[in-house]
Each structure stands twice: as structure tokens, then as C-alpha cells.
Scaffold this active site. Structure first.
Site, PDB file in Angstrom:
ATOM      1  N   LYS A  80       5.498 -20.205   3.438  1.00  0.00           N
ATOM      2  CA  LYS A  80       4.876 -18.877   3.463  1.00  0.00           C
ATOM      3  C   LYS A  80       3.717 -18.885   2.482  1.00  0.00           C
ATOM      4  O   LYS A  80       3.700 -19.694   1.538  1.00  0.00           O
ATOM      5  CB  LYS A  80       5.901 -17.813   3.034  1.00  0.00           C
ATOM      6  CG  LYS A  80       5.509 -16.394   3.361  1.00  0.00           C
ATOM      7  CD  LYS A  80       5.898 -15.980   4.767  1.00  0.00           C
ATOM      8  CE  LYS A  80       5.432 -14.578   5.086  1.00  0.00           C
ATOM      9  NZ  LYS A  80       5.886 -14.131   6.403  1.00  0.00           N
ATOM     10  N   GLY A 181       7.785   2.328   8.575  1.00  0.00           N
ATOM     11  CA  GLY A 181       6.573   1.525   8.702  1.00  0.00           C
ATOM     12  C   GLY A 181       6.161   1.398  10.159  1.00  0.00           C
ATOM     13  O   GLY A 181       6.871   0.806  10.960  1.00  0.00           O
ATOM     14  N   VAL A 185       4.081  -4.231  13.905  1.00  0.00           N
ATOM     15  CA  VAL A 185       5.360  -4.347  14.609  1.00  0.00           C
ATOM     16  C   VAL A 185       5.947  -2.968  14.897  1.00  0.00           C
ATOM     17  O   VAL A 185       6.419  -2.690  16.009  1.00  0.00           O
ATOM     18  CB  VAL A 185       6.373  -5.180  13.790  1.00  0.00           C
ATOM     19  CG1 VAL A 185       7.700  -5.283  14.532  1.00  0.00           C
ATOM     20  CG2 VAL A 185       5.829  -6.567  13.495  1.00  0.00           C
TER      21      VAL A 185
HETATM   22  P1  NAD Z   1       1.870  -4.176   8.810  1.00  0.00           P
HETATM   23  O1  NAD Z   1       1.190  -4.358   7.504  1.00  0.00           O
HETATM   24  O2  NAD Z   1       1.037  -4.158  10.042  1.00  0.00           O
HETATM   25  O3  NAD Z   1       2.764  -2.852   8.819  1.00  0.00           O
HETATM   26  C1  NAD Z   1       3.585  -2.472   7.768  1.00  0.00           C
HETATM   27  C2  NAD Z   1       3.494  -0.972   7.677  1.00  0.00           C
HETATM   28  O4  NAD Z   1       4.446  -0.530   6.716  1.00  0.00           O
HETATM   29  C3  NAD Z   1       2.120  -0.474   7.221  1.00  0.00           C
HETATM   30  O5  NAD Z   1       1.663   0.541   8.097  1.00  0.00           O
HETATM   31  C4  NAD Z   1       2.394   0.052   5.819  1.00  0.00           C
HETATM   32  O6  NAD Z   1       1.557   1.131   5.447  1.00  0.00           O
HETATM   33  C5  NAD Z   1       3.844   0.499   5.950  1.00  0.00           C
HETATM   34  N1  NAD Z   1       4.553   0.660   4.689  1.00  0.00           N
HETATM   35  C6  NAD Z   1       4.483  -0.079   3.554  1.00  0.00           C
HETATM   36  N2  NAD Z   1       5.323   0.402   2.620  1.00  0.00           N
HETATM   37  C7  NAD Z   1       5.965   1.458   3.196  1.00  0.00           C
HETATM   38  C8  NAD Z   1       6.956   2.366   2.753  1.00  0.00           C
HETATM   39  N3  NAD Z   1       7.487   2.292   1.539  1.00  0.00           N
HETATM   40  N4  NAD Z   1       7.384   3.325   3.603  1.00  0.00           N
HETATM   41  C9  NAD Z   1       6.864   3.423   4.846  1.00  0.00           C
HETATM   42  N5  NAD Z   1       5.901   2.597   5.318  1.00  0.00           N
HETATM   43  C10 NAD Z   1       5.473   1.628   4.501  1.00  0.00           C
HETATM   44  O7  NAD Z   1       2.973  -5.348   8.899  1.00  0.00           O
HETATM   45  P2  NAD Z   1       3.734  -5.874  10.192  1.00  0.00           P
HETATM   46  O8  NAD Z   1       3.052  -7.098  10.674  1.00  0.00           O
HETATM   47  O9  NAD Z   1       3.987  -4.741  11.114  1.00  0.00           O
HETATM   48  O10 NAD Z   1       5.103  -6.364   9.540  1.00  0.00           O
HETATM   49  C11 NAD Z   1       6.111  -5.428   9.147  1.00  0.00           C
HETATM   50  C12 NAD Z   1       7.294  -6.180   8.553  1.00  0.00           C
HETATM   51  O11 NAD Z   1       7.823  -7.090   9.510  1.00  0.00           O
HETATM   52  C13 NAD Z   1       6.946  -7.052   7.337  1.00  0.00           C
HETATM   53  O12 NAD Z   1       8.030  -7.099   6.448  1.00  0.00           O
HETATM   54  C14 NAD Z   1       6.727  -8.432   7.941  1.00  0.00           C
HETATM   55  O13 NAD Z   1       6.920  -9.471   7.000  1.00  0.00           O
HETATM   56  C15 NAD Z   1       7.795  -8.424   9.008  1.00  0.00           C
HETATM   57  N6  NAD Z   1       7.525  -9.328  10.109  1.00  0.00           N
HETATM   58  C16 NAD Z   1       6.397  -9.209  10.826  1.00  0.00           C
HETATM   59  C17 NAD Z   1       6.168 -10.082  11.892  1.00  0.00           C
HETATM   60  C18 NAD Z   1       4.947  -9.957  12.760  1.00  0.00           C
HETATM   61  O14 NAD Z   1       4.945 -10.536  13.871  1.00  0.00           O
HETATM   62  N7  NAD Z   1       3.931  -9.215  12.375  1.00  0.00           N
HETATM   63  C19 NAD Z   1       7.096 -11.090  12.185  1.00  0.00           C
HETATM   64  C20 NAD Z   1       8.270 -11.166  11.429  1.00  0.00           C
HETATM   65  C21 NAD Z   1       8.480 -10.287  10.381  1.00  0.00           C
END
Ligand code: NAD
Length: 350
Positions: A80, A181, A185
Site C-alpha cells: 500500500k 461516506g 464506493v
Molecule cells: P472516497 O475518498 O472516494 O470516499 C470516502 C468518502 O468518505 C468521502 O466522500 C469522504 O468525505 C467521506 N468521509 C471521510 N470521513 C468521513 C466521516 N467521518 N464520516 C462520513 N464520511 C466521511 O474513497 P472510496 O474510494 O470511496 O473508498 C472508501 C473506503 O473504501 C476507504 O476506506 C477505502 O480504503 C475503501 N476501499 C475502496 C476501494 C475502491 O475501489 N475505491 C476498494 C477497497 C476498499
């Protein structure tokens, strides 16, 4: 605290710090294991309070990728990267080029893709400097591109499995789901849940993302501080990790926790706490593997969108198996998943 005696070190193979004076890049790449193949895992760009927090985050995330890739049956080890963002500076192409050169310098030991704070466009810039990147825009029906819709699909199907196992419901119609969030995703997940007739409760600290979601999909907006404790059936964490703690778990009302965020459990003891409260937890790295399944298919150039869809569909089967074992043995789901992951990695070691 040093690195080798860090609580999250867990036998990492290597750790790499990068700095580029011109672009201001500061990044850490952690390679946890290459036993199953190149260490693969996304790049997180985040404002950390200090370097120590960034180190802890990258170590935990990278070990999680080893487990995720192993359980998903991929030819990837786990790694990572975190880019330590400066709150006063926007992200720049120069910084992602410098980051691409950093990834390239590892000669393929680490393969990157997008994670929180990074987009497909950012990875396109990284690709100008290195071939060791996936999650790039694809043409036609080739596998790959933005991994988020695949992560969301795996989570959605995992929620179906968890709701079936814990509540005995064969459909998500009328099931109340709180999504923490609504970024990449979370938004895709909300679309799928809404189409299935679930009732949505959402929060986001980013008001633009929240507005985009609620303009499209009916949902009750909950304050970020209260979302975890909503009176719902399912809590779907889709923001950041470390949210399931000794303080939050006693206040949860949901009986299922199933979502995309990495490292949802603050410590392994929190997995035990959830089980003791009879809250069914879908181990994060099992349910959120859809994105890396797509990334792997793109990277190894092996398959179409339909192949990825079929592979993502197997996440649900893996979860059903873990839920069944948990019911039979009374053991927490995170322990069963960790055991499975470790046995796959151990079998691959020469
Ligand atoms: P992203 O940055 O697009 O979305 C995350 C969202 O969460 C943002 O809109 C942010 O403002 C919000 N957020 C942050 N802190 C918050 C809180 N305390 N309360 C409410 N909302 C909050 O990220 P993503 O790509 O959608 O990923 C989301 C999670 O899933 C992460 O933990 C990431 O590691 C995990 N993940 C993502 C993927 C992927 O394909 N993108 C794959 C596996 C795991």
C-alpha cells in the site's frame, strides 16, 4: 517508536520513503508480502496529523492487502502507499509524476492503483512514469478502469449474504442501511441498495459528495457524529477505518456491519466485541475485494468485464462460508478470515 518494533510492523518485507523537493511529494510505500506475487494495493492521499500516523496507516493497510489478495485468490501479494498531503496545497500532476517515478524505482515489487484521495485521472498521470499501475481507463469491454463500482458490487452482494445469515431476509427490500461516506464506493453502493428497495441513511463530511448523492437518490441525511449509531439493520462503513472501537461498539444498533472501508476494526478485540453483541461483521478485506479483483484482471490482461463480474460474485460465497463457520463454531468472523488468509500465504512461501 521505530519501524521494526512498531505495533503494526507484522513482518513487512520492506518500507520505502520518498521525497521530491520540486513537487513537494512525501510518500511511503509499504510492501508487506510478495509471497503470492507483486505487492499490490492502492495509493491513499490524505492529510495526516504527523508522519507517525501515516506510517501506522500504511502498515495496517498494506497487511490488509496481503490478506485481501490472498483470500480473493489473486496472484498478488500485499502492499500500500500513502501520499502525505499538505492541507494548503492542491494535488498536482507534477506530484503524481514524481510519485510514479517512486513506484517505478521499486521495479515491480509494488503495483499501485487508486484509493481514497486519488482518481483514475491521477493514475493516468502515474502511468506516464511507470507500468506498475492499474485502475486506468479501459476501452470496450476489457476488464479494468475505476475499481470503485466493482468494490461496491461486492459489498452489495456481501450485504445480501449478511442480511440473509443474520436476519433471515432473502431480499433487501425495506432493510434499513446506514452508509458512512458517499464517495466513490459509497455512491455506487447507494445506487444498488436503492434499486433493491433498501431504506438509506447517509452521512459524509464532504458536503459536495453528500449533495451529489442525495440529489440522485432518496436518503435520510444523518450527522457524521451520529451515523454509526443509527437505528438501522445494516451499518455499511464506506469512509475511513478505525471506526469500530470499545467506545462505538456498545452504542451500535445495527445487527450487521458490512461495508467497503479498510481496517474497520480498531483492534482485533473489537471483532470479538462485535461477536459478543451478536453483530454479524463481514470482514472488511473479504467484502471489499471487488476493486482489486478488477485491478488484477486489468494488470494481468486476463479477462473481460463479465469475467470480473463472475469473480466478484464469488465474494458472496466466501462470506457465506465464513458466516456459516462462525455460526457453527461460535468464533468471530474476523478471526476465521485472518486464519484463512494466513494459511494461503504460508502455503505459498517457498
Ligand atoms: P472516497 O475518498 O472516494 O470516499 C470516502 C468518502 O468518505 C468521502 O466522500 C469522504 O468525505 C467521506 N468521509 C471521510 N470521513 C468521513 C466521516 N467521518 N464520516 C462520513 N464520511 C466521511 O474513497 P472510496 O474510494 O470511496 O473508498 C472508501 C473506503 O473504501 C476507504 O476506506 C477505502 O480504503 C475503501 N476501499 C475502496 C476501494 C475502491 O475501489 N475505491 C476498494 C477497497 C476498499
Amino acid at each position: 517508536m521505530g519501524v521494526f518494533d512498531h505495533a503494526e510492523f507484522d513482518n513487512h518485507e520492506s518500507l520505502h520513503y520518498f521525497h521530491d523537493q520540486t513537487s513537494g511529494l512525501r510518500a511511503i510505500i509499504a510492501v508487506h508480502s510478495t509471497a503470492l506475487g507483486a505487492a499490490a494495493g492502492g495509493t491513499r492521499r490524505w492529510v495526516y496529523n504527523n508522519d507517525a500516523d501515516a506510517l501506522t496507516d500504511v502498515l495496517r493497510l498494506s497487511r490488509g492487502m496481503t490478506y485481501k489478495n490472498a483470500v480473493a485468490g489473486l496472484r498478488f501479494g500485499g502492499g500500500k502507499a500513502v501520499i502525505l498531503a499538505n492541507p494548503d496545497t492542491a494535488k498536482s500532476p507534477e506530484q503524481f509524476r514524481a510519485y510514479g517515478r517512486s513506484v517505478d524505482s521499486l521495479g515491480g515489487r509494488y503495483v499501485t492503483a487508486e484509493d481514497v484521495g486519488c482518481s483514475v485521472d491521477d493514475m493516468r498521470i502515474v502511468h506516464e512514469e511507470t507500468e506498475f499501475v492499474s485502475g486506468l481507463p479501459q476501452t470496450g469491454h476489457d476488464a479494468g478502469g475505476d475499481p470503485s463500482p466493482w468494490t461496491a458490487l461486492g459489498c452489495y452482494q456481501g450485504i445480501e449474504a449478511a442480511v440473509q445469515a443474520r436476519l433471515g431476509a432473502d431480499s433487501l427490500r425495506g432493510i434499513k442501511v446506514a452508509v458512512q461516506g458517499v464517495g466513490h464506493v459509497g455512491l455506487f453502493l447507494c445506487r444498488l441498495l436503492h434499486e433493491a428497495g433498501a431504506e438509506l441513511f447517509v452521512s459524509d463530511v464532504n458536503t459536495d459528495n453528500l449533495k451529489m448523492m442525495t440529489d440522485e437518490i432518496p436518503a435520510t441525511v444523518v450527522a457524521p457524529t451520529e451515523l454509526l449509531f443509527s437505528d438501522v439493520d445494516v451499518l455499511a462503513p464506506c469512509a475511513l477505518g478505525n471506526i469500530l472501537t470499545s467506545t462505538t461498539i456498545p452504542r451500535l444498533k445495527a445487527t450487521v456491519v458490512a461495508g467497503a472501508a479498510n481496517n474497520q476494526l480498531s483492534t482485533p478485540a473489537d471483532g470479538v466485541r462485535l461477536a459478543e453483541r451478536d453483530i454479524l461483521y463481514a470482514p472488511d478485506y473479504v467484502i471489499n475485494a471487488g476493486g482489486i479483483i478488477s485491478v488484477a484482471a486489468e494488470y494481468y490482461d486476463n479477462g473481460s468485464e463479465e469475467d470480473v463480474r463472475a469473480d466478484v460474485g464469488r465474494i458472496k460465497d466466501r462470506l457465506k462460508k465464513i458466516f456459516g463457520q462462525a455460526k457453527e463454531t461460535g468464533r468471530p468472523t474476523h478471526e476465521l478470515a485472518d486464519e484463512l488468509a494466513r494459511s494461503i500465504v504460508a502455503a505459498a512461501r517457498p
